[in-house]
Write a protein that holds these residues in place. Structure first.
Motif, PDB file in Angstrom:
ATOM      1  N   ARG A   1      55.002  70.920  17.611  1.00  0.00           N
ATOM      2  CA  ARG A   1      54.105  71.943  17.993  1.00  0.00           C
ATOM      3  C   ARG A   1      53.485  72.793  16.477  1.00  0.00           C
ATOM      4  O   ARG A   1      52.292  72.965  16.583  1.00  0.00           O
ATOM      5  CB  ARG A   1      54.940  73.213  18.541  1.00  0.00           C
ATOM      6  CG  ARG A   1      55.334  72.693  19.958  1.00  0.00           C
ATOM      7  CD  ARG A   1      56.219  73.679  20.570  1.00  0.00           C
ATOM      8  NE  ARG A   1      56.658  73.160  22.108  1.00  0.00           N
ATOM      9  CZ  ARG A   1      58.049  72.527  22.106  1.00  0.00           C
ATOM     10  NH1 ARG A   1      58.595  72.245  21.321  1.00  0.00           N
ATOM     11  NH2 ARG A   1      58.197  72.117  23.582  1.00  0.00           N
ATOM     12  N   GLU A   2      54.274  72.494  15.518  1.00  0.00           N
ATOM     13  CA  GLU A   2      53.759  73.246  14.359  1.00  0.00           C
ATOM     14  C   GLU A   2      52.783  72.524  13.880  1.00  0.00           C
ATOM     15  O   GLU A   2      51.732  73.221  13.246  1.00  0.00           O
ATOM     16  CB  GLU A   2      54.983  73.466  13.358  1.00  0.00           C
ATOM     17  CG  GLU A   2      55.885  74.367  13.543  1.00  0.00           C
ATOM     18  CD  GLU A   2      56.959  74.484  12.506  1.00  0.00           C
ATOM     19  OE1 GLU A   2      56.551  74.325  11.423  1.00  0.00           O
ATOM     20  OE2 GLU A   2      57.918  74.909  12.967  1.00  0.00           O
ATOM     21  N   GLY A   3      52.521  71.302  14.149  1.00  0.00           N
ATOM     22  CA  GLY A   3      51.438  70.426  13.684  1.00  0.00           C
ATOM     23  C   GLY A   3      50.123  70.380  14.531  1.00  0.00           C
ATOM     24  O   GLY A   3      49.362  69.775  14.063  1.00  0.00           O
ATOM     25  N   ALA A   4      50.283  70.800  15.673  1.00  0.00           N
ATOM     26  CA  ALA A   4      49.204  70.981  16.638  1.00  0.00           C
ATOM     27  C   ALA A   4      47.764  71.322  16.216  1.00  0.00           C
ATOM     28  O   ALA A   4      46.818  70.506  16.130  1.00  0.00           O
ATOM     29  CB  ALA A   4      49.843  71.657  17.854  1.00  0.00           C
ATOM     30  N   GLU A   5      47.765  72.585  15.440  1.00  0.00           N
ATOM     31  CA  GLU A   5      46.577  73.189  14.972  1.00  0.00           C
ATOM     32  C   GLU A   5      45.923  72.121  14.092  1.00  0.00           C
ATOM     33  O   GLU A   5      44.875  71.687  14.100  1.00  0.00           O
ATOM     34  CB  GLU A   5      46.584  74.445  14.292  1.00  0.00           C
ATOM     35  CG  GLU A   5      45.497  75.168  14.163  1.00  0.00           C
ATOM     36  CD  GLU A   5      45.628  76.382  13.650  1.00  0.00           C
ATOM     37  OE1 GLU A   5      44.787  76.938  12.686  1.00  0.00           O
ATOM     38  OE2 GLU A   5      46.451  77.103  14.039  1.00  0.00           O
ATOM     39  N   HIS A   6      46.895  71.449  12.861  1.00  0.00           N
ATOM     40  CA  HIS A   6      46.083  70.611  12.183  1.00  0.00           C
ATOM     41  C   HIS A   6      45.646  69.452  12.736  1.00  0.00           C
ATOM     42  O   HIS A   6      44.735  68.793  12.224  1.00  0.00           O
ATOM     43  CB  HIS A   6      47.323  70.443  10.862  1.00  0.00           C
ATOM     44  CG  HIS A   6      46.760  69.413  10.025  1.00  0.00           C
ATOM     45  ND1 HIS A   6      46.000  69.805   9.089  1.00  0.00           N
ATOM     46  CD2 HIS A   6      47.263  68.426   9.582  1.00  0.00           C
ATOM     47  CE1 HIS A   6      45.599  68.843   8.224  1.00  0.00           C
ATOM     48  NE2 HIS A   6      46.558  68.075   8.315  1.00  0.00           N
ATOM     49  N   ASN A   7      46.435  68.918  13.415  1.00  0.00           N
ATOM     50  CA  ASN A   7      46.311  67.616  14.227  1.00  0.00           C
ATOM     51  C   ASN A   7      44.865  67.721  15.144  1.00  0.00           C
ATOM     52  O   ASN A   7      44.014  66.837  15.024  1.00  0.00           O
ATOM     53  CB  ASN A   7      47.275  67.127  15.249  1.00  0.00           C
ATOM     54  CG  ASN A   7      48.436  66.613  14.526  1.00  0.00           C
ATOM     55  OD1 ASN A   7      48.323  66.107  13.362  1.00  0.00           O
ATOM     56  ND2 ASN A   7      49.347  66.288  15.131  1.00  0.00           N
ATOM     57  N   ARG A   8      44.467  68.666  15.634  1.00  0.00           N
ATOM     58  CA  ARG A   8      43.444  69.242  16.426  1.00  0.00           C
ATOM     59  C   ARG A   8      42.347  69.085  15.547  1.00  0.00           C
ATOM     60  O   ARG A   8      41.138  68.685  15.755  1.00  0.00           O
ATOM     61  CB  ARG A   8      43.472  70.461  17.248  1.00  0.00           C
ATOM     62  CG  ARG A   8      42.394  70.687  18.309  1.00  0.00           C
ATOM     63  CD  ARG A   8      42.576  71.747  19.131  1.00  0.00           C
ATOM     64  NE  ARG A   8      43.406  71.373  20.020  1.00  0.00           N
ATOM     65  CZ  ARG A   8      44.490  71.995  20.295  1.00  0.00           C
ATOM     66  NH1 ARG A   8      45.353  72.986  19.413  1.00  0.00           N
ATOM     67  NH2 ARG A   8      45.591  71.505  21.168  1.00  0.00           N
ATOM     68  N   GLU A   9      42.330  69.682  14.364  1.00  0.00           N
ATOM     69  CA  GLU A   9      41.160  69.938  13.283  1.00  0.00           C
ATOM     70  C   GLU A   9      40.969  68.583  12.859  1.00  0.00           C
ATOM     71  O   GLU A   9      39.694  68.180  12.804  1.00  0.00           O
ATOM     72  CB  GLU A   9      41.742  70.686  11.924  1.00  0.00           C
ATOM     73  CG  GLU A   9      41.791  72.160  12.508  1.00  0.00           C
ATOM     74  CD  GLU A   9      42.365  73.005  11.159  1.00  0.00           C
ATOM     75  OE1 GLU A   9      42.545  72.242  10.016  1.00  0.00           O
ATOM     76  OE2 GLU A   9      42.842  74.076  11.474  1.00  0.00           O
TER      77      GLU A   9
ATOM     78  N   PRO B   1      46.724  60.571  21.209  1.00  0.00           N
ATOM     79  CA  PRO B   1      47.744  61.353  21.695  1.00  0.00           C
ATOM     80  C   PRO B   1      47.238  62.931  21.440  1.00  0.00           C
ATOM     81  O   PRO B   1      46.380  63.204  20.763  1.00  0.00           O
ATOM     82  CB  PRO B   1      48.726  61.104  20.612  1.00  0.00           C
ATOM     83  CG  PRO B   1      48.416  59.894  19.958  1.00  0.00           C
ATOM     84  CD  PRO B   1      46.646  59.861  20.217  1.00  0.00           C
ATOM     85  N   MET B   2      47.883  63.873  22.402  1.00  0.00           N
ATOM     86  CA  MET B   2      47.587  65.105  22.319  1.00  0.00           C
ATOM     87  C   MET B   2      48.024  65.631  20.952  1.00  0.00           C
ATOM     88  O   MET B   2      48.817  65.242  20.075  1.00  0.00           O
ATOM     89  CB  MET B   2      48.492  65.980  23.259  1.00  0.00           C
ATOM     90  CG  MET B   2      48.235  65.581  24.700  1.00  0.00           C
ATOM     91  SD  MET B   2      49.378  66.103  25.888  1.00  0.00           S
ATOM     92  CE  MET B   2      48.847  65.696  27.320  1.00  0.00           C
ATOM     93  N   ALA B   3      47.154  66.874  20.479  1.00  0.00           N
ATOM     94  CA  ALA B   3      47.432  67.460  19.228  1.00  0.00           C
ATOM     95  C   ALA B   3      48.906  67.829  19.020  1.00  0.00           C
ATOM     96  O   ALA B   3      49.402  67.752  17.885  1.00  0.00           O
ATOM     97  CB  ALA B   3      46.495  68.636  19.093  1.00  0.00           C
ATOM     98  N   MET B   4      49.592  68.408  20.047  1.00  0.00           N
ATOM     99  CA  MET B   4      51.038  68.694  19.824  1.00  0.00           C
ATOM    100  C   MET B   4      51.961  67.461  19.669  1.00  0.00           C
ATOM    101  O   MET B   4      53.232  67.934  19.401  1.00  0.00           O
ATOM    102  CB  MET B   4      51.411  69.248  21.203  1.00  0.00           C
ATOM    103  CG  MET B   4      51.238  68.741  22.361  1.00  0.00           C
ATOM    104  SD  MET B   4      52.580  67.697  22.925  1.00  0.00           S
ATOM    105  CE  MET B   4      54.077  68.478  22.955  1.00  0.00           C
ATOM    106  N   CYS B   5      51.447  66.316  19.591  1.00  0.00           N
ATOM    107  CA  CYS B   5      52.305  65.101  19.326  1.00  0.00           C
ATOM    108  C   CYS B   5      51.997  64.778  17.780  1.00  0.00           C
ATOM    109  O   CYS B   5      50.747  64.816  17.093  1.00  0.00           O
ATOM    110  CB  CYS B   5      51.613  64.027  20.027  1.00  0.00           C
ATOM    111  SG  CYS B   5      51.865  64.256  21.681  1.00  0.00           S
ATOM    112  N   ALA B   6      53.229  64.556  17.075  1.00  0.00           N
ATOM    113  CA  ALA B   6      53.214  64.053  15.795  1.00  0.00           C
ATOM    114  C   ALA B   6      52.224  62.938  15.472  1.00  0.00           C
ATOM    115  O   ALA B   6      51.572  62.892  14.306  1.00  0.00           O
ATOM    116  CB  ALA B   6      54.527  63.719  15.417  1.00  0.00           C
ATOM    117  N   GLU B   7      52.061  62.225  16.096  1.00  0.00           N
ATOM    118  CA  GLU B   7      51.089  60.767  16.290  1.00  0.00           C
ATOM    119  C   GLU B   7      49.609  61.218  16.758  1.00  0.00           C
ATOM    120  O   GLU B   7      48.857  60.298  16.228  1.00  0.00           O
ATOM    121  CB  GLU B   7      51.294  59.889  17.354  1.00  0.00           C
ATOM    122  CG  GLU B   7      52.658  59.434  17.179  1.00  0.00           C
ATOM    123  CD  GLU B   7      54.025  60.279  17.673  1.00  0.00           C
ATOM    124  OE1 GLU B   7      54.989  59.922  17.495  1.00  0.00           O
ATOM    125  OE2 GLU B   7      53.674  61.275  18.375  1.00  0.00           O
TER     126      GLU B   7
END
Length: 144
Positions: free
Chosen positions: A72-80, A98-104
């Motif tokens: 969850r903490e990485g979701a915003e960064h992944n979405r960017e 994969p969804m942004a809330m996924c580490a992948e």
């Protein structure tokens, strides 16, 4: 007094409530390189969110994993990262797998434009199903 009773009830309920469509923890083989690690199977409702379900199926067929690790903490960064060069489209929302809330998630995520209603509903549904699981939990999405 009412607030305390309501709060107590909600805390008790959290520990005793079964979430729908969440299958108990099982060992699944060949879902990821981490063979033998426990994984949660989540049955995604294609009847409720057909565009998101279709995108998940297409992304998996194209080689993306059906499993991901909650981050969850990485979701915003992944979405960017995943949406960095994705233009906006009027009346459409970019869906990521994969969804942004996924580490992948993030760089290399499969992107498809879908209706905002389907996207928001699916995101809310997934959040509701996974709120009891900690970051680091592996989830396998099964689209029916």
């Amino acid at each position: 007094m009412v607030v305390i009773i309501t709060l107590s009830w909600n805390i008790w309920r959290l520990g005793h409530e079964q979430k729908p469509n969440v299958v108990p923890v099982t060992k699944v083989t060949q879902v990821s390189a981490e063979a033998g690690k426990e994984i949660i199977r989540l049955v995604f409702p294609s009847d409720k969110y057909p565009e998101t379900a279709q995108h998940i199926k297409e992304a998996i067929a194209a080689g993306k994993s059906p499993a991901c690790t909650i981050d969850r903490e990485g979701a915003e960064h992944n979405r960017e990262l995943s949406l960095k060069d994705v233009p906006t489209r009027k009346g459409k929302a970019p869906d990521e797998w994969p969804m942004a809330m996924c580490a992948e998630g993030g760089v290399g995520a499969d992107i498809k434009y879908i209706s905002p209603k389907d996207s928001r509903g699916a995101e809310s549904w997934v959040s509701d199903q996974l709120y009891v699981f900690k970051d680091g939990t592996r989830i396998e999405f099964v689209v029916k």
